[in-house]
Structure formats: C-alpha cells, structure tokens
Design a protein around this motif. Structure first.
Motif, PDB file in Angstrom:
ATOM      1  N   PHE A  27       0.567  -1.285  -0.059  1.00  0.00           N
ATOM      2  CA  PHE A  27      -0.116  -0.149  -0.073  1.00  0.00           C
ATOM      3  C   PHE A  27       0.937   1.194  -0.181  1.00  0.00           C
ATOM      4  N   GLU A  28       0.376   2.500  -0.679  1.00  0.00           N
ATOM      5  CA  GLU A  28       0.937   3.775  -0.323  1.00  0.00           C
ATOM      6  C   GLU A  28       0.081   4.348   0.700  1.00  0.00           C
ATOM      7  N   LEU A  29       0.859   4.099   1.671  1.00  0.00           N
ATOM      8  CA  LEU A  29      -0.116   4.696   3.061  1.00  0.00           C
ATOM      9  C   LEU A  29       0.326   6.305   3.019  1.00  0.00           C
ATOM     10  N   PRO A  30      -0.742   7.156   3.621  1.00  0.00           N
ATOM     11  CA  PRO A  30      -0.712   8.507   3.496  1.00  0.00           C
ATOM     12  C   PRO A  30       0.600   8.668   4.346  1.00  0.00           C
ATOM     13  N   GLY A  31       1.493   9.682   4.102  1.00  0.00           N
ATOM     14  CA  GLY A  31       2.563   9.890   4.774  1.00  0.00           C
ATOM     15  C   GLY A  31       3.867   9.383   4.636  1.00  0.00           C
ATOM     16  N   GLU A  32       3.544   7.964   4.539  1.00  0.00           N
ATOM     17  CA  GLU A  32       4.507   6.977   4.083  1.00  0.00           C
ATOM     18  C   GLU A  32       5.755   6.887   5.126  1.00  0.00           C
ATOM     19  N   THR A  33       5.497   7.211   6.562  1.00  0.00           N
ATOM     20  CA  THR A  33       6.744   7.275   7.378  1.00  0.00           C
ATOM     21  C   THR A  33       6.093   6.357   8.513  1.00  0.00           C
ATOM     22  N   ASP A  34       7.047   5.781   9.223  1.00  0.00           N
ATOM     23  CA  ASP A  34       6.808   5.059  10.523  1.00  0.00           C
ATOM     24  C   ASP A  34       5.933   5.690  11.594  1.00  0.00           C
ATOM     25  N   ASP A  35       6.113   7.184  11.487  1.00  0.00           N
ATOM     26  CA  ASP A  35       5.617   8.159  12.284  1.00  0.00           C
ATOM     27  C   ASP A  35       4.218   8.458  12.234  1.00  0.00           C
ATOM     28  N   ARG A  36       3.757   8.312  10.893  1.00  0.00           N
ATOM     29  CA  ARG A  36       2.419   8.369  10.443  1.00  0.00           C
ATOM     30  C   ARG A  36       1.544   7.409  10.697  1.00  0.00           C
ATOM     31  N   VAL A  37       0.342   7.279  11.303  1.00  0.00           N
ATOM     32  CA  VAL A  37      -0.449   6.342  11.719  1.00  0.00           C
ATOM     33  C   VAL A  37      -1.812   6.546  10.920  1.00  0.00           C
ATOM     34  N   TYR A  38      -2.477   5.789   9.923  1.00  0.00           N
ATOM     35  CA  TYR A  38      -3.605   5.894   9.258  1.00  0.00           C
ATOM     36  C   TYR A  38      -4.570   4.641   9.751  1.00  0.00           C
ATOM     37  N   LEU A  39      -5.653   5.183  10.502  1.00  0.00           N
ATOM     38  CA  LEU A  39      -6.500   4.543  11.159  1.00  0.00           C
ATOM     39  C   LEU A  39      -7.876   4.771  10.667  1.00  0.00           C
ATOM     40  N   LEU A  40      -8.126   4.819   9.265  1.00  0.00           N
ATOM     41  CA  LEU A  40      -9.177   5.490   8.701  1.00  0.00           C
ATOM     42  C   LEU A  40      -9.656   4.456   7.355  1.00  0.00           C
ATOM     43  N   GLY A  41      -9.393   3.401   7.647  1.00  0.00           N
ATOM     44  CA  GLY A  41      -9.798   2.301   6.569  1.00  0.00           C
ATOM     45  C   GLY A  41     -11.239   2.259   6.718  1.00  0.00           C
ATOM     46  N   ASN A  42     -11.977   2.620   7.610  1.00  0.00           N
ATOM     47  CA  ASN A  42     -13.211   2.551   7.819  1.00  0.00           C
ATOM     48  C   ASN A  42     -13.920   3.666   7.010  1.00  0.00           C
ATOM     49  N   SER A  43     -13.209   4.665   6.572  1.00  0.00           N
ATOM     50  CA  SER A  43     -13.761   5.819   5.912  1.00  0.00           C
ATOM     51  C   SER A  43     -13.294   5.662   4.154  1.00  0.00           C
ATOM     52  N   LEU A  44     -11.846   5.623   4.237  1.00  0.00           N
ATOM     53  CA  LEU A  44     -11.399   5.588   2.692  1.00  0.00           C
ATOM     54  C   LEU A  44      -9.957   4.712   3.109  1.00  0.00           C
ATOM     55  N   GLY A  45     -10.087   3.252   2.396  1.00  0.00           N
ATOM     56  CA  GLY A  45      -8.999   2.301   2.401  1.00  0.00           C
ATOM     57  C   GLY A  45      -7.671   3.327   1.810  1.00  0.00           C
ATOM     58  N   PRO A  46      -6.439   2.732   1.991  1.00  0.00           N
ATOM     59  CA  PRO A  46      -5.424   3.509   1.318  1.00  0.00           C
ATOM     60  C   PRO A  46      -5.309   2.970  -0.043  1.00  0.00           C
ATOM     61  N   LEU A  47      -4.279   3.481  -0.873  1.00  0.00           N
ATOM     62  CA  LEU A  47      -4.136   3.095  -2.290  1.00  0.00           C
ATOM     63  C   LEU A  47      -3.250   1.808  -2.367  1.00  0.00           C
ATOM     64  N   PRO A  48      -3.622   0.803  -2.859  1.00  0.00           N
ATOM     65  CA  PRO A  48      -2.700  -0.483  -3.285  1.00  0.00           C
ATOM     66  C   PRO A  48      -1.918  -0.222  -4.473  1.00  0.00           C
ATOM     67  N   ARG A  49      -0.581  -0.469  -4.143  1.00  0.00           N
ATOM     68  CA  ARG A  49       0.399  -0.022  -5.020  1.00  0.00           C
ATOM     69  C   ARG A  49      -0.224  -0.399  -6.630  1.00  0.00           C
ATOM     70  N   ALA A  50      -0.635  -1.832  -6.500  1.00  0.00           N
ATOM     71  CA  ALA A  50      -0.772  -2.574  -7.673  1.00  0.00           C
ATOM     72  C   ALA A  50      -1.957  -1.522  -8.744  1.00  0.00           C
ATOM     73  N   ALA A  51      -2.649  -0.806  -7.830  1.00  0.00           N
ATOM     74  CA  ALA A  51      -3.653  -0.351  -8.536  1.00  0.00           C
ATOM     75  C   ALA A  51      -3.394   0.681  -9.581  1.00  0.00           C
ATOM     76  N   ARG A  52      -2.312   1.466  -9.268  1.00  0.00           N
ATOM     77  CA  ARG A  52      -1.924   2.422 -10.520  1.00  0.00           C
ATOM     78  C   ARG A  52      -1.430   1.785 -11.849  1.00  0.00           C
ATOM     79  N   ALA A  53      -1.051   0.704 -11.927  1.00  0.00           N
ATOM     80  CA  ALA A  53      -0.631  -0.225 -13.080  1.00  0.00           C
ATOM     81  C   ALA A  53      -2.296  -0.488 -13.738  1.00  0.00           C
ATOM     82  N   GLU A  54      -3.262  -1.034 -12.862  1.00  0.00           N
ATOM     83  CA  GLU A  54      -4.270  -1.628 -13.316  1.00  0.00           C
ATOM     84  C   GLU A  54      -4.987  -0.457 -14.159  1.00  0.00           C
ATOM     85  N   VAL A  55      -5.047   0.940 -13.532  1.00  0.00           N
ATOM     86  CA  VAL A  55      -5.824   1.989 -14.092  1.00  0.00           C
ATOM     87  C   VAL A  55      -4.992   2.348 -15.232  1.00  0.00           C
TER      88      VAL A  55
END
Length: 415
Positions: A27-55
């Motif tokens: 996944f490409e997680l917002p912030g892409e650092t160990d210090d950024r924590v994304y607990l919003l999968g119940n609102s909008l899941g993060p981007l799967p890296r492979a989705a870029r190639a599919e689109v």
C-alpha cells in the motif's frame, strides 16, 4: 496476568510475529513514514500500489483501441462487471450469481428497495437501527415519501444514539408489531459504534413476521466474516472504498438471494440488467426481461476506471484469507482496547466482545473534532463524528501493532 505490555518494543515484537505484516508494503500509506498512523480504513482505504498499473492499463486500452476494448482482449470491458463476481461473492458469503458489481452504495440501495419495499395496506412500516448511517435513513425516508407515506409515522427505530442494538429487542418489536412492518433494514456493522449485528438472527425474525430483511454492508464487507446466503438475507449492498480499498468512487456491490432471482421479483430496468446476448438488439417492442440473477439489478455498463482497482485489492484479500485477517483484526482491536482502558476521558461505546465488533473502536470524548485535529497534527489520522465520538479503525491488511501502540499513546496524551 496481562496479555499485553506497554511500550514500543512489545508492539514491535507483535509485528515480528505477524504472518500478514508483508501486506503493509503493498500500500501507499498517507505520509509513508513510520511516524504517520492511518486508522481511517473505515472511511477510505489507502491506495494499493498495484492499482496504479491497473488503472494505467485501462487508460492505455482506451487510448490505443478505443471502443474495441469493450469487446476484445486484453481488457474486454464488456465483462468487467462479472470478472470479480466470484471473489466478491466469497468475500460476503454468497454464490456468484447472487452478487453484482455495479453503481454506488446508495444508488444500489434505492434499486433494491424499489424491489423489496412493497407496502400494502397496514403493512407499510420500516424497522431500522439507531443510529443509522445518514444516507441509509435518507434512502428510507425518500422511499416512504415516494409511496406517499409519512416517514414520521412509518419508521420504527431500535437502539439509542450510541447503541448498542439489541437483537432481543428487534425480535420483540417484530413479534408485537410485525404485521405492520414491510421491511427490516439495518447495517451489518454499525457505522458509529462498530457493533456487528447478527444478520441471520435478524433475518429469521423478519421472515417470521412476514417481511424481507436487507442490510447495508458498507462497514462489514472486507471487515468481518459474512454469510449472506446461508444467513438468508433477502438483499444487501456495500461500497468498496472502505475496508476493500478500491478507491474513492469505486464501483459498489449488491447481493440478492437466489430465491428472488426470478422474473416475479420486480426490478427497475436498464440494458445491463438484460441477458448479455440481448443487450445490443434494436427491438423497440421487446419488454424488459431481466437476467435471472443479481446482475439483473444492473442498469448501465460498468465504470471501467472505477472498477480497475478492485482486482489488486481482492487478490490481496484472497491471498491473505479472511480467517487470518479476522484473527489479526481481533488482536489489533483487543490491544488497542487494552492500551486505552482506564482513561477517564474515554467512554467506549463499541462492544467489548470481539465477536460483536469489527475493526473499529469508538469512544465518546469531549470535543471529538478538536481531538481529531490534535491527533492529526501529531501524525495519527482518525475519524471524528461531532460532537463527541472518535472512531479508530486498525485494518489488518496494512496497520501494524506499532500503529496501534503509537495511536493509543497519543490519544491518551491529547484526550
């Protein structure tokens, strides 16, 4: 003896033993650092890296082949809506012919209620949960108004503003007032509290009362194990941009139990609900005869770009397996619950029984939006439902135990 320990080292030890830890890197997680924590999968899941190639592949097909990509490999867009039916059916515990990928969540709910909310005489009421997701309530209110029924007289609510929703109370209401209920319609997992409802039990009670039962599974699909077919639900719908990580505006899903597949079940018509062999016939006199499965509720051709990310994300779910995902989810929420226990500033409104909740813990707090903003400033992304509910949703595909430890520490600092 406590099952957990405080401190980052213990959290990292849990991550080291996590068999699903490698999925985080997909996944490409917002912030892409160990210090950024994304607990919003119940609102909008993060981007799967492979989705870029599919689109990008769909865009390339559009650019290079134009309309021919509908009909010929490698893309064959005319089959895009059916390509992932089996995988999605497995996700929600259904048979492939009971599932369709189409539209958006609220649009699908309106289509389904056009079929299953059929008020007759004194049987015109709708039993819903409280709190219901606002869009679900709007669907019910406007469907009632469409039939010339006053929503204030027809809506029956079970539960209170902060839950929980009691299946015993649902059964009691239906036993006492069921002859006036035309539909039971609830969320599979409550959006505010995270409570997982007993879909099979509610469905049985509805059927005993003589009415259908339908469910909004937006917060359940990809979150908790589902058995829509075996549980007997008449219909359900869900989005794919929350726990299923298919992106904003991604195509939604719907379920119609196979017992309703025949032509005797009314549905609104569109050319994609026809048998594929009949879609392109120029016959003005032919009536709408929907195909005898859930795909008969489709209206228009599939939104190809909005469907493209589904492949990569469903592949990850298939590889990980719902049993393993569910086991990790229960550990993540149990760890978070343990870390936050005892704080006088937090009142947990999510059930403490892991079997009665999904990947979300909700707390009543003072000034939820202010707390959300303070947490965001310190690198923890959570959701607030003003005025006083904070929702934290550690998702097992991409969240770590260290995420949970860091989030809990900062919540306790800021609450």
């Amino acid at each position: 003896m406590d099952p957990y320990e405080h401190g980052e080292e213990f959290a990292r030890s849990l991550d080291a033993d996590d068999p699903l830890r490698a999925f985080r890197d997909r996944f490409e997680l917002p912030g892409e650092t160990d210090d950024r924590v994304y607990l919003l999968g119940n609102s909008l899941g993060p981007l799967p890296r492979a989705a870029r190639a599919e689109v990008a592949a769909e865009l390339d097909a559009w650019a290079e082949r134009g309309v021919e990509s509908y009909f010929e490999p490698p893309r064959s867009w005319i089959d895009a809506d059916s390509r992932h039916r089996r995988t999605m059916a497995d996700m929600v515990g259904a048979r492939p012919e009971e599932v369709a990928l189409t539209g958006s969540l609220t649009t699908n709910l309106h289509l389904l209620l056009a079929s299953f909310f059929r008020p007759r005489g004194d049987r015109f009421r709708v039993l819903i949960e409280r709190p219901a997701f606002p869009s679900d309530r709007f669907v019910v209110e406007t469907q009632l108004a469409w039939h010339g029924i006053d929503p204030s007289e027809a809506i029956i609510e079970v539960g209170d503003a902060y839950g929980p929703i009691d299946e015993d109370e649902i059964e009691q209401i239906l036993a006492e007032r069921g002859d006036g209920v035309a539909l039971v319609f609830m969320g599979g997992v409550n959006y505010l509290t995270g409570q997982a409802l007993d879909v099979a039990r509610i469905t049985r009670a509805a059927h005993v009362a003589g009415c259908p039962a339908g469910f909004d599974m937006a917060h359940a699909a990809g979150n908790v194990p589902l058995a829509l077919h075996d549980g007997g639900a008449d219909f359900a719908a869900w989005c794919t941009y929350k726990y299923l990580n298919a992106g904003p505006g991604a195509v939604a899903g719907l379920f119609v139990h196979e017992r309703h597949a025949g032509p005797e079940t009314f549905r609104l018509g569109g050319w994609w609900g026809l048998d594929p062999d009949a879609r392109f016939r120029m016959d003005d006199d032919a009536p709408f005869r929907p195909r005898p499965d859930a795909a008969g509720w489709q209206l228009s051709c599939p939104p190809v770009l909005a469907m493209a990310p589904l492949g990569p994300t469903l592949a990850m779910f298939g590889e990980a397996g719902m049993p393993a995902l569910r086991a990790k989810s229960e550990r993540l929420t149990a760890y978070l619950e343990w870390l936050l226990a005892g704080s006088g500033a937090l009142e947990q409104i999510t059930p403490t029984d892991p079997a009665r909740r999904g990947a979300q813990l909700s707390y009543r707090v003072n000034d939820a939006d202010g707390l959300r903003a303070r947490l965001s400033a310190r690198g923890v992304d959570v959701d607030a439902r003003p005025p006083d509910v904070l929702r934290l949703a550690p998702a097992p595909l991409f969240n770590s135990f260290r995420d949970v430890w860091r989030a809990a520490r900062l919540v306790l600092d800021e609450a």
